[in-house]
Design a protein around this motif. Structure first.
Motif, PDB file in Angstrom:
ATOM      1  N   GLU A 254      -7.132 -66.811  -9.377  1.00 48.69           N
ATOM      2  CA  GLU A 254      -7.557 -65.516  -9.932  1.00 48.69           C
ATOM      3  C   GLU A 254      -6.986 -65.262 -11.320  1.00 48.69           C
ATOM      4  O   GLU A 254      -6.566 -64.154 -11.654  1.00 48.69           O
ATOM      5  CB  GLU A 254      -7.193 -64.381  -8.974  1.00 48.69           C
ATOM      6  CG  GLU A 254      -7.848 -64.509  -7.606  1.00 48.69           C
ATOM      7  CD  GLU A 254      -7.529 -63.351  -6.687  1.00 48.69           C
ATOM      8  OE1 GLU A 254      -6.549 -62.622  -6.947  1.00 48.69           O
ATOM      9  OE2 GLU A 254      -8.257 -63.172  -5.697  1.00 48.69           O
ATOM     10  N   VAL A 255      -6.998 -66.298 -12.136  1.00 50.35           N
ATOM     11  CA  VAL A 255      -6.601 -66.128 -13.538  1.00 50.35           C
ATOM     12  C   VAL A 255      -7.700 -65.352 -14.249  1.00 50.35           C
ATOM     13  O   VAL A 255      -8.888 -65.667 -14.131  1.00 50.35           O
ATOM     14  CB  VAL A 255      -6.367 -67.495 -14.207  1.00 50.35           C
ATOM     15  CG1 VAL A 255      -6.098 -67.323 -15.698  1.00 50.35           C
ATOM     16  CG2 VAL A 255      -5.196 -68.207 -13.538  1.00 50.35           C
ATOM     17  N   GLY A 256      -7.326 -64.331 -14.988  1.00 52.26           N
ATOM     18  CA  GLY A 256      -8.301 -63.439 -15.608  1.00 52.26           C
ATOM     19  C   GLY A 256      -9.083 -64.081 -16.731  1.00 52.26           C
ATOM     20  O   GLY A 256      -8.507 -64.535 -17.721  1.00 52.26           O
ATOM     21  N   LEU A 257     -10.413 -64.111 -16.584  1.00 51.21           N
ATOM     22  CA  LEU A 257     -11.283 -64.649 -17.613  1.00 51.21           C
ATOM     23  C   LEU A 257     -11.125 -63.870 -18.912  1.00 51.21           C
ATOM     24  O   LEU A 257     -11.098 -62.634 -18.919  1.00 51.21           O
ATOM     25  CB  LEU A 257     -12.749 -64.571 -17.168  1.00 51.21           C
ATOM     26  CG  LEU A 257     -13.155 -65.328 -15.901  1.00 51.21           C
ATOM     27  CD1 LEU A 257     -14.628 -65.095 -15.619  1.00 51.21           C
ATOM     28  CD2 LEU A 257     -12.864 -66.804 -16.038  1.00 51.21           C
ATOM     29  N   PHE A 258     -11.002 -64.589 -20.002  1.00 53.92           N
ATOM     30  CA  PHE A 258     -11.056 -64.021 -21.342  1.00 53.92           C
ATOM     31  C   PHE A 258      -9.857 -63.153 -21.706  1.00 53.92           C
ATOM     32  O   PHE A 258      -9.638 -62.863 -22.859  1.00 53.92           O
ATOM     33  CB  PHE A 258     -12.342 -63.206 -21.541  1.00 53.92           C
ATOM     34  CG  PHE A 258     -13.169 -63.694 -22.690  1.00 53.92           C
ATOM     35  CD1 PHE A 258     -13.834 -64.898 -22.607  1.00 53.92           C
ATOM     36  CD2 PHE A 258     -13.266 -62.963 -23.848  1.00 53.92           C
ATOM     37  CE1 PHE A 258     -14.584 -65.363 -23.669  1.00 53.92           C
ATOM     38  CE2 PHE A 258     -14.021 -63.418 -24.920  1.00 53.92           C
ATOM     39  CZ  PHE A 258     -14.682 -64.621 -24.825  1.00 53.92           C
ATOM     40  N   VAL A 259      -9.098 -62.709 -20.718  1.00 56.94           N
ATOM     41  CA  VAL A 259      -7.995 -61.792 -20.998  1.00 56.94           C
ATOM     42  C   VAL A 259      -6.657 -62.470 -20.733  1.00 56.94           C
ATOM     43  O   VAL A 259      -5.833 -62.606 -21.635  1.00 56.94           O
ATOM     44  CB  VAL A 259      -8.122 -60.498 -20.171  1.00 56.94           C
ATOM     45  CG1 VAL A 259      -6.925 -59.581 -20.426  1.00 56.94           C
ATOM     46  CG2 VAL A 259      -9.409 -59.766 -20.518  1.00 56.94           C
ATOM     47  N   GLU A 260      -6.433 -62.914 -19.499  1.00 55.56           N
ATOM     48  CA  GLU A 260      -5.143 -63.528 -19.187  1.00 55.56           C
ATOM     49  C   GLU A 260      -4.957 -64.839 -19.953  1.00 55.56           C
ATOM     50  O   GLU A 260      -3.858 -65.160 -20.400  1.00 55.56           O
ATOM     51  CB  GLU A 260      -5.008 -63.752 -17.683  1.00 55.56           C
ATOM     52  CG  GLU A 260      -3.583 -64.052 -17.260  1.00 55.56           C
ATOM     53  CD  GLU A 260      -3.410 -64.076 -15.754  1.00 55.56           C
ATOM     54  OE1 GLU A 260      -2.253 -64.121 -15.311  1.00 55.56           O
ATOM     55  OE2 GLU A 260      -4.413 -64.055 -15.015  1.00 55.56           O
ATOM     56  N   LEU A 261      -6.041 -65.578 -20.102  1.00 57.00           N
ATOM     57  CA  LEU A 261      -6.058 -66.740 -20.996  1.00 57.00           C
ATOM     58  C   LEU A 261      -7.153 -66.468 -22.026  1.00 57.00           C
ATOM     59  O   LEU A 261      -8.335 -66.715 -21.775  1.00 57.00           O
ATOM     60  CB  LEU A 261      -6.334 -68.037 -20.222  1.00 57.00           C
ATOM     61  CG  LEU A 261      -5.146 -68.570 -19.418  1.00 57.00           C
ATOM     62  CD1 LEU A 261      -5.572 -69.716 -18.518  1.00 57.00           C
ATOM     63  CD2 LEU A 261      -4.007 -69.012 -20.337  1.00 57.00           C
ATOM     64  N   PRO A 262      -6.798 -65.916 -23.168  1.00 57.93           N
ATOM     65  CA  PRO A 262      -7.802 -65.444 -24.128  1.00 57.93           C
ATOM     66  C   PRO A 262      -8.829 -66.509 -24.496  1.00 57.93           C
ATOM     67  O   PRO A 262      -8.501 -67.677 -24.710  1.00 57.93           O
ATOM     68  CB  PRO A 262      -6.947 -65.054 -25.337  1.00 57.93           C
ATOM     69  CG  PRO A 262      -5.630 -64.658 -24.741  1.00 57.93           C
ATOM     70  CD  PRO A 262      -5.422 -65.613 -23.603  1.00 57.93           C
TER      71      PRO A 262
END
Length: 336
Positions: A254-262
């Motif tokens: 559940e790594v955040g798309l576009f935000v947690e890993l820009p």
């Protein structure tokens, strides 16, 4: 030329002000004075575009040759601004987004039709998401402003002063060196654009009196994810070692798309990076190499102490160090 910039102290607005002054224009900015400092040499008028009295005070006794609207997100608010500014300038540039186009990024964009999301020009903030509301804002300007209207549907902007902080987070993280979690496929083609190229194109069209709508972004595939991170490493002089971690592994955790890993999207969502740019290129759009954008962004960022760097104005971008270490340890274990 006498220019009014609504906004003017953040990322996009600041770049419009800098380009206008570089072209020798006289510049007025209208903002609340909260997002940043004013550029030297501008007339700064304080006010809130959501307050009618502030807008009426802004236009009293003033006229401009051009209005640049960089901070319009709610249709009814944008419509009020356009209505009050009518008669005080002959031309209006509204900076919108590719996300205002219906179906994007799941469906191909037709540059000749420009079908927008359904959103009324008097819609409020509760009536849609970012892209939908921007579509309503476009309609509001075209309906309420009596003059030439130029719509810039911008792609993903990078460059100096970026306050969304996608590239600044990566530059900062990579400058620290060591093992860096790099998401997905390093060969994933991207579509990025330097904010300065979008701004320059806007002014070029406005100077010619163009009334039209353009998708304005870099050419598809002008960078890969691996190249982007490599340029960050080169610019910062880092000894970073990239550990490329599979999309499915990141999704499972559940790594955040576009935000947690820009800027990270799984390969299955690669259509996000395929907006057509032919019409803007035919009109004169030229996109500089993204390696230059990364270099210039670091030259700006490196002079800001790390504890004063802000990784996003609406949401915090980037991954916490402990989260990165945990994911790398889990990836190492799975790989072993």
């Amino acid at each position: 030329m006498n220019v009014l910039v609504i906004g003017g102290s953040g990322f996009l607005g600041r770049t419009y002000v800098q380009e206008a002054t570089a072209r020798g224009y006289q510049v007025t900015t209208f903002n609340r004075g909260r997002s940043g400092t004013d550029e030297p040499g501008v007339e700064a008028v304080r006010g809130d575009r959501e307050v009618r009295a502030d807008l009426e005070r802004l236009v009293e006794g003033r006229t401009w040759d051009l209005v640049i609207d960089t901070s319009g997100y709610v249709p009814r608010v944008v419509g009020e601004s356009a209505r009050i500014l009518s008669g005080h300038a002959p031309a209006y540039v509204f900076v919108s987004t590719i996300s205002a186009l219906k179906g994007y990024p799941d469906e191909p964009i037709n540059e000749e039709e420009y079908v927008l999301w359904d959103c009324a020009p008097d819609a409020g903030p509760e009536d849609g998401d970012y892209g939908t509301l921007k579509a309503g804002c476009e309609r509001a300007v075209e309906q309420e402003f009596d003059g030439t209207v130029l719509i810039i549907q911008a792609g993903l902007l990078l460059g100096p002063h970026e306050n969304v902080a996608r590239l600044p987070w990566w530059l900062t993280r990579i400058s620290h060196g060591g093992r860096v979690l790099a998401p997905g496929d390093p060969g994933m083609p991207m579509q990025l654009v330097d904010v300065r190229d979008v701004v320059g194109f806007s002014f070029d069209q406005a100077e010619k009196g163009v009334a039209d709508r353009f998708v304005v972004t870099g050419p598809a595939g002008n960078a890969t994810y691996g190249e982007l991170l490599g340029w960050c490493k080169a610019a910062t002089g880092s000894d970073a070692e990239f550990v490329w971690v599979a999309d499915d592994f990141l999704a499972e955790r559940e790594v955040g798309l576009f935000v947690e890993l820009p800027l990270w999207l799984p390969a299955a969502m690669g259509s996000f990076w395929t907006a057509p740019t032919g019409k803007a290129e035919a009109a004169g759009l030229r996109a500089r190499p993204m390696s230059e954008t990364v270099r210039d962004a670091w030259e700006w960022l490196r002079h800001i102490p790390e504890d004063q760097r802000v990784y996003g104005t609406r949401m915090v971008h980037g991954m916490a160090p402990e989260r990165e270490r945990e994911l790398l340890a889990a990836w190492d274990a799975r790989s072993a």
